[in-house]
Design an enzyme around this catalytic site. Structure first.
Site, PDB file in Angstrom:
ATOM      1  N   TYR A  18      -1.770   0.679  10.596  1.00 59.62           N
ATOM      2  CA  TYR A  18      -1.840   0.157   9.233  1.00 59.62           C
ATOM      3  C   TYR A  18      -0.583   0.526   8.451  1.00 59.62           C
ATOM      4  CZ  TYR A  18      -3.632  -0.794   4.545  1.00 59.62           C
ATOM      5  OH  TYR A  18      -3.795  -1.274   3.265  1.00 59.62           O
TER       6      TYR A  18
ATOM      7  N   SER B 282       0.848  -1.194   0.000  1.00 56.33           N
ATOM      8  CA  SER B 282       0.000   0.000   0.000  1.00 56.33           C
ATOM      9  C   SER B 282       0.879   1.236   0.000  1.00 56.33           C
ATOM     10  CB  SER B 282      -0.896   0.014   1.245  1.00 56.33           C
ATOM     11  OG  SER B 282      -1.578   1.248   1.372  1.00 56.33           O
TER      12      SER B 282
END
Length: 266
Positions: free
Chosen positions: A164, A151
């Site tokens: 995250y 990501s």
């Protein structure tokens, strides 16, 4: 368990040299990747926890893919899945799509279980199945590929995203170090880092089912990435000659310059 008819059908019609395993295949980028690879002539084994969704995906593809129910955060489940996969033949590619975000709280008040669950899935789960399939991937004709869907959160941190971001940075570093450690071995290591992708479940899971907060993430953004956009990056990277390693792809919608610089229509 393996979907027997699907496995038998695909092994009879597809070359073993193009057999891929895709984790997180029950939804989002994982499901889109299964579709894209099958359409490109790959034999695909789809892995996820939700069997009903896997069955529906295999049925949609006319039995051109098979599935194994697998929880990559569980050692026994993952080992059993790998044993079934390797019993079915060689593996050319592993596509690590399984991942999730839980919560968006400041570091000072973050839920420890949210962080723990993100690390177990995004980092340890990816490591677990990669370790188990790496020897087989290196025996594939022409060499194999480990592909990680990380990501842009692993590149640029943002407020509320520490857990995250940290897990995705760890996943990216794992891929990069594996690439360095495997130089000279017949294996490619590819990292694809998507930015804003609008899928049915990602933000909904992050906000504990709060549909209003999930929808606000994409509000006003023209054409965020779709799961199919990311799947096409996977398909393209795997389609390159075995001697060509696409080390890293960063892919965002045109409207997103960074996590904190997003164009939103009024």
């Amino acid at each position: 368990m393996v979907q027997s008819a699907g496995e038998s059908a695909m092994e009879a019609t597809a070359p073993a040299a193009k057999r891929a395993v895709v984790t997180g295949a029950s939804s989002g980028i994982g499901a889109a990747t299964v579709r894209a690879l099958v359409n490109d002539g790959w034999t695909v084994v789809a892995l996820a926890r939700r069997e009903e969704r896997l069955k529906a995906l295999v049925a949609e593809l006319g039995g051109k893919a098979g599935y194994v129910v697998c929880d990559i955060t569980d050692e026994a489940s993952t080992q059993a899945a790998v044993d079934r996969i390797l019993a079915g033949g060689p593996v050319k590619a592993l596509v690590n799509c399984a991942g999730a975000a839980f919560g968006k709280d400041p570091v000072a008040t973050a839920n420890l279980d949210d962080w723990r669950n993100m690390y177990e899935l995004n980092v340890i789960g990816t490591l677990r199945i990669t370790q188990k399939l790496l020897p087989a991937l290196k025996k594939a004709p022409g060499g194999g590929t480990v592909l990680v869907i990380s990501s842009t959160a692993g590149i640029e941190p943002y407020e509320g995203g520490a857990g995250y971001c940290a897990s995705k940075f760890a996943e990216k570093v794992m891929a990069r170090v594996l690439r360095l450690e495997q130089i000279g071995e017949p294996v490619r290591v590819v990292d694809i880092a998507p930015g804003m992708v609008h899928t049915d479940e990602f933000s909904l899971k992050r906000f504990g089912g709060d549909a209003e907060r999930a929808a606000a993430v994409y509000a006003g953004v023209p054409d965020p990435l779709s799961a199919e956009d990311v799947a096409e990056c996977v398909r393209w990277a795997l389609a390159q000659p075995d001697s060509v390693d696409i080390d890293s792809i960063v892919v965002r919608p045109r409207a997103e310059g960074s996590y904190t610089k997003v164009y939103r229509q009024q």
